[in-house]
Design a protein around this motif. Structure first.
Motif, PDB file in Angstrom:
ATOM      1  N   GLU A  26       0.308  -0.990  -0.247  1.00 24.63           N
ATOM      2  CA  GLU A  26       0.050  -0.105   0.392  1.00 24.63           C
ATOM      3  C   GLU A  26       1.385   0.790  -0.217  1.00 24.63           C
ATOM      4  N   LYS A  27       2.068   0.735   0.647  1.00 21.98           N
ATOM      5  CA  LYS A  27       2.643   2.487   0.555  1.00 21.98           C
ATOM      6  C   LYS A  27       3.269   2.063  -0.371  1.00 21.98           C
ATOM      7  N   LEU A  28       3.797   1.329  -1.285  1.00 24.00           N
ATOM      8  CA  LEU A  28       4.370   1.838  -1.794  1.00 24.00           C
ATOM      9  C   LEU A  28       2.913   2.430  -3.544  1.00 24.00           C
ATOM     10  N   LEU A  29       2.231   1.623  -3.548  1.00 23.14           N
ATOM     11  CA  LEU A  29       1.338   2.561  -4.235  1.00 23.14           C
ATOM     12  C   LEU A  29       1.030   4.204  -3.847  1.00 23.14           C
ATOM     13  N   TYR A  30       0.776   3.760  -2.809  1.00 18.59           N
ATOM     14  CA  TYR A  30       0.896   5.876  -2.200  1.00 18.59           C
ATOM     15  C   TYR A  30       1.425   6.410  -2.809  1.00 18.59           C
ATOM     16  N   MET A  31       3.089   6.155  -3.146  1.00 20.70           N
ATOM     17  CA  MET A  31       3.802   6.412  -2.939  1.00 20.70           C
ATOM     18  C   MET A  31       4.327   6.716  -4.587  1.00 20.70           C
ATOM     19  N   GLY A  32       3.113   6.310  -5.094  1.00 16.62           N
ATOM     20  CA  GLY A  32       3.316   6.273  -7.366  1.00 16.62           C
ATOM     21  C   GLY A  32       2.580   6.802  -6.824  1.00 16.62           C
ATOM     22  N   GLY A  33       0.832   7.462  -6.484  1.00 17.20           N
ATOM     23  CA  GLY A  33       0.169   7.370  -6.674  1.00 17.20           C
ATOM     24  C   GLY A  33      -0.797   6.959  -6.762  1.00 17.20           C
ATOM     25  N   ALA A  34      -0.924   5.297  -6.921  1.00 17.86           N
ATOM     26  CA  ALA A  34      -1.933   4.776  -7.390  1.00 17.86           C
ATOM     27  C   ALA A  34      -3.610   4.706  -6.318  1.00 17.86           C
ATOM     28  N   ILE A  35      -3.176   5.386  -5.175  1.00 22.20           N
ATOM     29  CA  ILE A  35      -4.074   4.915  -3.807  1.00 22.20           C
ATOM     30  C   ILE A  35      -3.715   6.404  -2.707  1.00 22.20           C
ATOM     31  N   ARG A  36      -5.178   6.920  -2.762  1.00 20.77           N
ATOM     32  CA  ARG A  36      -4.919   8.163  -1.829  1.00 20.77           C
ATOM     33  C   ARG A  36      -4.835   7.675   0.024  1.00 20.77           C
ATOM     34  N   MET A  70      -0.569  -5.240  -9.791  1.00 22.95           N
ATOM     35  CA  MET A  70      -0.977  -3.942  -9.623  1.00 22.95           C
ATOM     36  C   MET A  70       0.059  -2.965 -10.341  1.00 22.95           C
ATOM     37  N   GLN A  71      -0.419  -2.067 -11.494  1.00 21.07           N
ATOM     38  CA  GLN A  71       0.742  -0.965 -12.165  1.00 21.07           C
ATOM     39  C   GLN A  71       0.402   0.558 -11.464  1.00 21.07           C
ATOM     40  N   PHE A  72       1.576   1.597 -11.469  1.00 23.17           N
ATOM     41  CA  PHE A  72       1.780   2.069 -10.781  1.00 23.17           C
ATOM     42  C   PHE A  72       3.061   2.569 -11.925  1.00 23.17           C
ATOM     43  N   ARG A  73       2.988   4.226 -12.018  1.00 21.14           N
ATOM     44  CA  ARG A  73       4.244   4.765 -12.169  1.00 21.14           C
ATOM     45  C   ARG A  73       5.112   6.000 -11.137  1.00 21.14           C
ATOM     46  N   TYR A  74       6.562   5.800 -10.915  1.00 21.81           N
ATOM     47  CA  TYR A  74       7.985   6.248 -10.528  1.00 21.81           C
ATOM     48  C   TYR A  74       8.525   6.653 -10.999  1.00 21.81           C
ATOM     49  N   LYS A  75       8.541   7.796 -10.338  1.00 21.25           N
ATOM     50  CA  LYS A  75      10.308   8.644 -11.290  1.00 21.25           C
ATOM     51  C   LYS A  75       9.967   8.324 -12.801  1.00 21.25           C
TER      52      LYS A  75
END
Length: 529
Positions: A26-36, A70-75
């Motif tokens: 959840e923290k990784l998804l949060y840092m990637g903007g995928a969850i609030r 789950m797919q998200f973007r980071y940097k």
């Protein structure tokens, strides 16, 4: 193509139950903007929310039974996270998802170190020499000394450890970590749950500001850092990529401390999509022609539509919406109009995908785990295995008029890899096999909920399984003398179910011309229970 490939990181997170994997995810998804916020996953095209543990059984028990993508973007990087169940009674779907990843983040509880399920998952990682980064969690609670944890990893997993951060105390004296890679002090605060913990760049470990900030803990930190630099291992990126060395980070996922530090190093060190073997050659990701392999099938992700989704790892080339591909097992050509990407069970249509990406294809009963899709060349990817089950049950149908529905349900569940189904060479009873015993509860619940089949299970005497192959004349003799222990699995492969490990070992010794295997590759043959 090369630029897009270099932007991909496809990885899985593994841990023993309660080590903190879900929180870290959840923290990784949060840092990637995928969850609030923790526990919620933002839908791609609508203002609605969903949990990654979407099955009713998962929600009731508070555990992960199936794997999510789950797919998200980071940097500016595209991160494909394959979330694996952490419950002790997991399925071989957990193992198989690891075959679609290029690297792994291993989460350990600082009070327990390497535990049983972590060892089992690492065995699968070893089969493919997967790179592993370690995150030692819950440093804000009392646990084992850091040096003991490193020794535990090295002795339990035969992995060389390289700490890239070092903890300053633990429990109520946990003050933060020192990044040995960047000479940077990260200060911990219990009150900061958003991860904006203070970072203090310093010139060296002898910087006087350490004394101002850490007080009497500064000298302990200096001693530990000097010890690590003199007696510890140096980071060797190739050793990490070969699966021989693991960079180690310390932190607290719940407080989002150390997660960003680990993630920044992960995207720097972790491999881009890697070459993948087939029966004829190795496929390179930058090849122009499209290819992909099915590593997971999930039925009834949306119970209202009774759908079945095939999860495809793109291995080479570029996927484009509407492109024609060949289903290599059947030889059929199909047009992929409605492929999707995933955020847990939420889906979004995808126009383009590159190696490392995971796309979903609607499956109407024709796609199986291990199937290969290409835009022309005849290829069959390897490395998508089944594992010998360790638990067994007999199926009893409460309503004999639902026999066809039972057959359909077991066929689909076995195609997913939730359970394995065996039929005896003599008799008609269904024997179910599973890697984790929880899968039997899952099977009964899903048969009732998704296929309207009332069934119950009973124990059997079998304790182990091996797939058997060899010369036809020897097999004929073997079958005649061991028929009470012989079964066919859903793909028609001969399997020996033993009453004990001792009897299995005796049987193997008695038949040296036959091969008894603990794993088998998916053959792509018709699945007919």
């Amino acid at each position: 193509m090369r630029r897009e490939i270099n932007r991909r990181r496809t990885f899985a997170i593994i841990s023993h139950p309660d080590a903190g994997k879900t929180t870290l995810t959840e923290k990784l998804l949060y840092m990637g903007g995928a969850i609030r916020e923790a526990g919620e996953i933002k839908a791609r095209k609508a203002d609605r929310h969903a949990r990654s543990d979407w099955m009713s059984m998962e929600q009731e028990r508070g555990i992960s039974v199936t794997s999510s993508v789950m797919q998200f973007r980071y940097k500016e990087l595209e991160m494909n996270l394959l979330d694996t169940p952490g419950h002790r009674d997991f399925s071989e779907d957990t193992y198989r998802v690891l075959t679609a990843a290029d690297s792994v983040i291993m989460v350990l509880d600082n009070a327990k170190g390497v535990e049983q399920q972590t060892r089992k998952l690492m065995e699968v990682c070893r089969m493919r020499d997967m790179p592993v980064i370690t995150f030692i969690n819950k440093m804000d609670r009392h646990g084992l000394p850091p040096l003991d944890l490193l020794q535990n990893i090295e002795e339990s997993l035969d992995l060389e450890t390289v700490p890239l951060s070092w903890p300053i105390g633990q429990g109520d004296r946990f003050r933060g970590t020192y990044n040995l890679h960047r000479d940077e002090l990260h200060l911990f605060s219990h009150a900061d749950m958003e991860g904006n913990h203070e970072r203090l760049p310093i010139e060296s470990i002898d910087d006087s500001r350490l004394d101002d900030v850490l007080g009497d803990q500064a000298e302990d930190l200096r001693f530990d850092v000097e010890l690590m630099r003199e007696a510890g291992n140096d980071l060797d990126k190739q050793a990490y990529l070969d699966g021989r060395q693991t960079p180690v980070f310390f932190g607290s996922a719940l407080s989002n401390f150390g997660v960003g530090d680990m993630l920044d190093s992960f995207v720097e060190l972790a491999p881009t999509p890697r070459p993948r073997p087939t029966t004829t050659r190795t496929v390179q990701p930058e090849e122009a022609n499209f290819s992909g392999v099915v590593f997971k099938i999930q039925a009834n992700m949306d119970p209202k539509h009774r759908d079945r989704m095939a999860f495809v790892r793109v291995c080479s080339g570029r996927f484009k919406r509407g492109m024609k591909v060949v289903h290599q097992r059947t030889g059929d050509e199909t047009r992929l109009q409605n492929a999707t990407t995933f955020m847990a069970q939420d889906r979004a249509g995808v126009d383009t995908a590159y190696p490392g990406d995971i796309i979903g294809i609607m499956n109407h009963g024709t796609i199986k785990i291990g199937d290969t899709f290409t835009d022309g060349e005849e290829l069959h990817f390897t490395g998508v295995p089944s594992f010998a089950p360790e638990h067994f049950r007999k199926v009893h149908l409460d309503d004999p008029f639902r026999a066809k529905h039972l057959n359909k349900g077991l066929t689909q569940l076995s195609e997913e890899g939730a359970i394995q189904v065996f039929r005896p060479l003599r008799g008609n009873a269904y024997i179910l096999g599973a890697v984790g015993a929880l899968q039997f509860d899952v099977t009964v619940a899903r048969l009732d909920d998704e296929y309207n089949v009332d069934a119950h299970l009973s124990g059997v005497r079998y304790t182990c399984c091996r797939w058997v192959s060899g010369p036809a004349d020897v097999l004929d003799d073997f079958e005649a003398k061991n028929i009470d222990n012989l079964f066919r699995d859903a793909e028609g492969n001969l399997a020996y179910l033993g009453l004990s490990q001792f009897r299995l070992d005796r049987t193997i010794d008695d038949w040296p011309e036959l091969s008894f295997e603990k794993t088998k590759e998916h053959t792509g043959e018709e699945n007919d229970i």
